[in-house]
Enzyme design. Structure first.
Site, mmCIF file in Angstrom:
data_model
loop_
_atom_site.group_PDB
_atom_site.id
_atom_site.type_symbol
_atom_site.label_atom_id
_atom_site.label_comp_id
_atom_site.label_asym_id
_atom_site.label_seq_id
_atom_site.Cartn_x
_atom_site.Cartn_y
_atom_site.Cartn_z
ATOM 1 N N ASP A 62 3.449 -22.955 -61.554
ATOM 2 C CA ASP A 62 3.096 -22.947 -60.131
ATOM 3 C C ASP A 62 4.306 -22.398 -59.360
ATOM 4 O O ASP A 62 5.336 -23.077 -59.238
ATOM 5 C CB ASP A 62 2.782 -24.383 -59.698
ATOM 6 C CG ASP A 62 2.505 -24.510 -58.210
ATOM 7 O OD1 ASP A 62 2.613 -23.496 -57.480
ATOM 8 O OD2 ASP A 62 2.191 -25.634 -57.773
ATOM 9 N N SER A 142 -0.030 -7.865 -46.860
ATOM 10 C CA SER A 142 -1.426 -7.513 -46.575
ATOM 11 C C SER A 142 -1.478 -6.812 -45.226
ATOM 12 O O SER A 142 -0.614 -7.052 -44.366
ATOM 13 C CB SER A 142 -2.276 -8.787 -46.513
ATOM 14 O OG SER A 142 -3.539 -8.513 -45.943
ATOM 15 N N TYR A 155 -3.276 -17.654 -42.654
ATOM 16 C CA TYR A 155 -3.098 -16.696 -43.756
ATOM 17 C C TYR A 155 -2.412 -15.426 -43.226
ATOM 18 O O TYR A 155 -1.434 -14.942 -43.801
ATOM 19 C CB TYR A 155 -4.455 -16.345 -44.382
ATOM 20 C CG TYR A 155 -4.378 -15.169 -45.326
ATOM 21 C CD1 TYR A 155 -3.942 -15.344 -46.641
ATOM 22 C CD2 TYR A 155 -4.717 -13.877 -44.912
ATOM 23 C CE1 TYR A 155 -3.845 -14.264 -47.511
ATOM 24 C CE2 TYR A 155 -4.620 -12.795 -45.764
ATOM 25 C CZ TYR A 155 -4.182 -12.997 -47.057
ATOM 26 O OH TYR A 155 -4.075 -11.911 -47.909
ATOM 27 N N LYS A 159 1.424 -13.573 -44.194
ATOM 28 C CA LYS A 159 1.657 -12.183 -44.594
ATOM 29 C C LYS A 159 2.633 -11.498 -43.627
ATOM 30 O O LYS A 159 3.404 -10.626 -44.036
ATOM 31 C CB LYS A 159 0.333 -11.431 -44.705
ATOM 32 C CG LYS A 159 -0.565 -11.972 -45.817
ATOM 33 C CD LYS A 159 0.143 -11.950 -47.173
ATOM 34 C CE LYS A 159 -0.745 -12.354 -48.331
ATOM 35 N NZ LYS A 159 -0.068 -12.259 -49.637
HETATM 36 P P1 ADP Z 1 -5.881 -10.918 -55.077
HETATM 37 O O1 ADP Z 1 -6.991 -10.253 -54.348
HETATM 38 O O2 ADP Z 1 -4.666 -11.170 -54.205
HETATM 39 O O3 ADP Z 1 -5.511 -10.268 -56.363
HETATM 40 P P2 ADP Z 1 -6.755 -13.190 -56.714
HETATM 41 O O4 ADP Z 1 -7.242 -14.546 -56.270
HETATM 42 O O5 ADP Z 1 -7.625 -12.369 -57.619
HETATM 43 O O6 ADP Z 1 -6.418 -12.408 -55.367
HETATM 44 O O7 ADP Z 1 -5.319 -13.326 -57.440
HETATM 45 C C1 ADP Z 1 -4.356 -14.251 -57.089
HETATM 46 C C2 ADP Z 1 -3.834 -14.924 -58.363
HETATM 47 O O8 ADP Z 1 -2.770 -15.805 -58.007
HETATM 48 C C3 ADP Z 1 -4.897 -15.773 -59.083
HETATM 49 O O9 ADP Z 1 -4.973 -15.422 -60.448
HETATM 50 C C4 ADP Z 1 -4.393 -17.210 -58.910
HETATM 51 O O10 ADP Z 1 -4.700 -18.065 -59.988
HETATM 52 C C5 ADP Z 1 -2.887 -16.985 -58.784
HETATM 53 N N1 ADP Z 1 -2.205 -18.094 -58.115
HETATM 54 C C6 ADP Z 1 -2.614 -18.786 -57.021
HETATM 55 N N2 ADP Z 1 -1.735 -19.762 -56.707
HETATM 56 C C7 ADP Z 1 -0.735 -19.683 -57.625
HETATM 57 C C8 ADP Z 1 0.479 -20.415 -57.830
HETATM 58 N N3 ADP Z 1 0.811 -21.435 -57.030
HETATM 59 N N4 ADP Z 1 1.274 -20.066 -58.879
HETATM 60 C C9 ADP Z 1 0.929 -19.054 -59.700
HETATM 61 N N5 ADP Z 1 -0.198 -18.319 -59.544
HETATM 62 C C10 ADP Z 1 -1.028 -18.626 -58.537
#
Ligand code: ADP
Length: 251
Positions: A62, A142, A155, A159
């Site tokens: 995380d 973004s 959000y 950004k």
């Molecule tokens: P985007 O359109 O930005 O690519 P996604 O939701 O497909 O959006 O990708 C964002 C990724 O970040 C996801 O795979 C999600 O599991 C990951 N993610 C979200 N929070 C955390 C975190 N705290 N630590 C690591 N990865 C994370």
């Protein structure tokens, strides 16, 4: 092989933009630490890279927690001996709703993942970059940070912070030959799209698309191509930019 011999960490690399970046970097010769908070996507992406003959390792953590970023840097050094590029891509959003209805817990969560993770990345990566004589950060911001739409105020604000952090870090770290840039993608066709549009119906979709001159949503390949250039030596004189990858929406 534009990233031959380089080592990159891609946070949130288990889906969407992060998956595209991890796969593209590996295809150009980089060894990649693929991070994600969820196991399924990250394992699939790292496994796919290795199957294709590339070098990758999945590390579940995380990144909103300091130790969650620390383990990534340790893994990169242990497995691949160095780190050249940190891609801060992991991101979350809150539900599309009036700003007064977003809970404090949701506010804290989007700031922790989208903003504070970059602080953690700086704390853990800068000493390594200094030791190795340079490096670069690529932060995924973004268009929402430049031209906000209603319903995603907090959000959008994360950004905006990412863009300012990028520029501030760039000026402070330039003397150490550490480059810091960010990308500002317009929305892609990911599960997050309905949240960016506010509603998910044909008319809303048409109206949203009408704001993008090139007439389509972004793809992970669009973002990966831009990130590849920023990570490569071709961009060695580029730092502190917020590059819009948005089909002309910002114009
Ligand atoms: P985007 O359109 O930005 O690519 P996604 O939701 O497909 O959006 O990708 C964002 C990724 O970040 C996801 O795979 C999600 O599991 C990951 N993610 C979200 N929070 C955390 C975190 N705290 N630590 C690591 N990865 C994370």
């Amino acid at each position: 092989m534009r990233l031959d011999g380089k080592v990159a960490i891609v946070t949130g690399g288990g889906s969407g933009f992060g998956e595209g970046i991890a796969r593209r970097f590996a295809g150009e010769g980089a060894a990649v630490i693929v991070n994600d908070i969820s196991r399924d996507g990250g394992e699939r992406v790292a496994g796919g890279i290795v199957q294709d003959g590339g070098r990758a390792l999945f590390v579940q953590s995380d990144v909103s927690k300091s130790e969650g970023v620390g383990v990534l840097v340790e893994a990169a050094i242990r497995a691949f001996g160095q780190i050249d590029c940190m891609v801060n891509n992991a991101g979350v959003t809150h539900r599309n709703q009036p700003l007064t209805e977003v809970s404090e817990a949701e506010f804290d969560r989007v700031f922790a993942v989208n903003v504070k993770a970059i602080y953690h990345a700086a704390i853990h990566c800068v000493p390594q970059f200094r030791r190795l004589g340079g490096g670069n950060f690529i932060n995924i911001a973004s268009t929402a940070g430049l031209r906000p739409r209603p319903g995603l105020t907090w959000y959008n604000s994360t950004k905006g912070a990412v863009i300012t952090m990028t520029k501030s870090m760039a000026v402070e770290l330039a003397a150490d030959q550490i480059r810091v840039n960010c990308l500002c993608p317009v929305a892609g066709e990911t599960p997050l799209l309905p949240s960016f549009m506010g509603r998910d119906d044909a008319e809303t979709r048409e109206r949203f698309l009408a704001t993008i001159p090139l007439g389509r949503f972004s793809t992970p390949a669009d973002i990966a191509n831009a990130a590849l250039w920023l990570a490569s030596d071709e961009a060695e004189f580029i730092t502190g930019i917020a590059m819009e990858v948005d089909g002309g929406r910002s114009v």
